[in-house]
Design an enzyme around this catalytic site. Structure first.
Site, short mmCIF file in Angstrom:
data_model
loop_
_atom_site.label_atom_id
_atom_site.label_comp_id
_atom_site.label_asym_id
_atom_site.label_seq_id
_atom_site.Cartn_x
_atom_site.Cartn_y
_atom_site.Cartn_z
N LYS A 79 0.83 -1.20 0.00
CA LYS A 79 0.00 0.00 0.00
C LYS A 79 0.88 1.26 0.00
O LYS A 79 2.09 1.20 0.22
CB LYS A 79 -0.91 0.01 1.23
CG LYS A 79 -0.16 0.08 2.55
CD LYS A 79 -1.12 0.10 3.74
CE LYS A 79 -0.33 0.20 5.04
NZ LYS A 79 -1.21 0.33 6.21
N TYR B 52 17.29 30.97 6.05
CA TYR B 52 16.24 31.82 6.60
C TYR B 52 16.40 31.98 8.11
O TYR B 52 16.69 31.03 8.83
CB TYR B 52 14.87 31.22 6.32
CG TYR B 52 14.43 31.29 4.88
CD1 TYR B 52 14.37 32.51 4.22
CD2 TYR B 52 14.06 30.14 4.18
CE1 TYR B 52 13.96 32.59 2.90
CE2 TYR B 52 13.62 30.20 2.87
CZ TYR B 52 13.59 31.44 2.23
OH TYR B 52 13.18 31.51 0.91
N MET C 95 12.23 25.04 1.31
CA MET C 95 11.37 24.26 0.44
C MET C 95 12.15 23.44 -0.59
O MET C 95 11.82 22.28 -0.86
CB MET C 95 10.37 25.16 -0.30
CG MET C 95 9.37 24.40 -1.15
SD MET C 95 8.22 25.47 -2.02
CE MET C 95 7.28 26.15 -0.65
#
Length: 386
Positions: free
Chosen positions: A48, A274, A322
């Site tokens: 799965k 950041y 990101m």
């Protein structure tokens, strides 16, 4: 800041790649299937969630080649994908929404699960429309309090299933349940669930059914041969990740890797990332790696993550963003295109999925399943030629 080095056109440098060793999958399944066979049980390899992030179809083929006789999928959609890939082995799909047209699964000879009379009615309606009897596994809730029929409603479910079987509308293949604490082999709930499971199976027998039994997940396959019954359902162990706190011969199958895209030198006092959460205490060499939380590197690993680069574990500095991370590789010779291993089996000393999980306070299941992402390319080693 000085010393920026750009891309050099290095060939075959990975951006975000899950490298899956199918030989390791076969090794793990063979080990688990041998354990099961010693108890007289068959093996269902659970594939799965896109094979726990490893790739459902390649893993399924490797598992079947290594001795698995069944496959487990969460949804009918997953099971149909396996059928579309030409896989003919028995497949169980156990969790779908009420609006799923189960006729598609019945026509494709997919085994379906029923946890209530309402769910059984949906399957029977689909079988009537499909013009073919459904293959059904009846699930009893033995203590997980999740999917599964409550003990109070179980007699009604098995009686209705037996009536439908006598009428030729379905075949009851198995009675099954799922363990809550099998990763703690001495937990008292395991024996309690086993006792409840045995009672439910006998209630099914009392109304004329002759179902198989399956209860054991990965942990129970490895530690509780008394619970193997007719079929075991290993999931995470198929992928070489250990579900119990004791040594095994499992081999992790996934390596998550990237490559350096740029290298720069920064002077003492310069900060990176950041929020400027990291500041160089001396002249430092930083490598930019093009993976971030969009690629499955959790932002929560900021300040906790190391990667394998240039023959050693090296710290990631600043925040995980990101699309990129920054690696402190001061004192090492590093170049654009150099391989970066974010996690792997650990054979070279590289971080593992279990290391990530420990740092995050989660489980390695979540780490590898997160590799099911559009930006992560999957590549396979050890494929068998038909």
């Amino acid at each position: 800041m000085t010393g920026m080095t750009g891309m050099t056109g290095v060939q075959n440098a990975a951006r975000a790649e899950a490298l899956v060793d199918l030989a390791a999958i076969r090794h793990n399944v063979a080990l688990l299937a041998d354990r099961a066979a010693a108890s007289g049980a068959a093996t269902m390899a659970v594939v799965k969630a896109d094979g726990y992030g490893h790739g459902m179809v390649p893993v399924a083929r490797a598992a079947l080649a290594a001795g698995a006789e069944w496959l487990g999928a969460c949804s009918q959609r997953e099971a149909l994908e396996l059928r579309a890939a030409g896989i003919t082995a028995p497949i169980l799909a156990w969790l779908d929404t009420p609006d799923t047209d189960r006729a598609d699964g019945i026509i494709a000879r997919i085994d379906l699960s029923a946890s209530s009379t309402t769910e059984l009615d949906l399957i029977l309606d689909a079988a009537d429309r499909a013009g073919s009897p459904a293959r059904v596994h009846l699930k009893i809730d033995t203590g997980l309090s999740r999917n599964g029929c409550s003990p109070a409603e179980w007699p009604e479910l098995v009686a209705k299933a037996a009536e439908a079987q006598r009428g030729g509308r379905l075949a009851v293949v198995a009675v099954w349940s799922h363990l809550a604490c099998a990763d703690e082999p001495t937990h008292p709930s395991i024996d309690l669930q086993a006792k409840r499971f045995d009672l439910a199976w006998h209630q099914a027998r009392d109304v004329g059914l002759h179902p198989l039994r399956h209860l054991a997940n990965s942990a129970a396959t490895l530690t509780r041969p008394d619970l193997h019954f007719d079929l075991v359902r290993p999931g995470i162990a198929v992928y070489g990740l250990n579900p119990v706190d004791r040594p095994t011969d499992l081999r992790p199958a996934m390596t998550f890797r990237s490559s350096v895209v740029a290298v720069k030198s920064v002077v003492a006092g310069e900060s990176a990332g950041y929020g400027h959460t990291w500041t160089a205490s001396k002249r430092s060499t930083l490598a930019l790696v093009p993976v971030g939380y969009a690629d499955g590197v959790p932002r929560g690993l900021s300040g906790k993550l190391s990667v394998w680069l240039a023959g050693a574990c090296r710290p990631v500095v600043g925040r995980v963003s990101m699309d990129q991370i920054i690696v402190d590789c001061t004192g090492a010779r590093v170049w654009p295109g150099a391989e970066v291993v974010l996690f792997g089996p650990g054979d070279r000393g590289e971080p593992t999925a279990a290391d990530w999980a420990h740092a995050l306070g989660t489980i390695h299941y979540e780490i590898v399943t997160n590799m099911h992402r559009a930006r992560v390319t999957h590549r396979y080693l050890g494929e068998m030629v038909p």
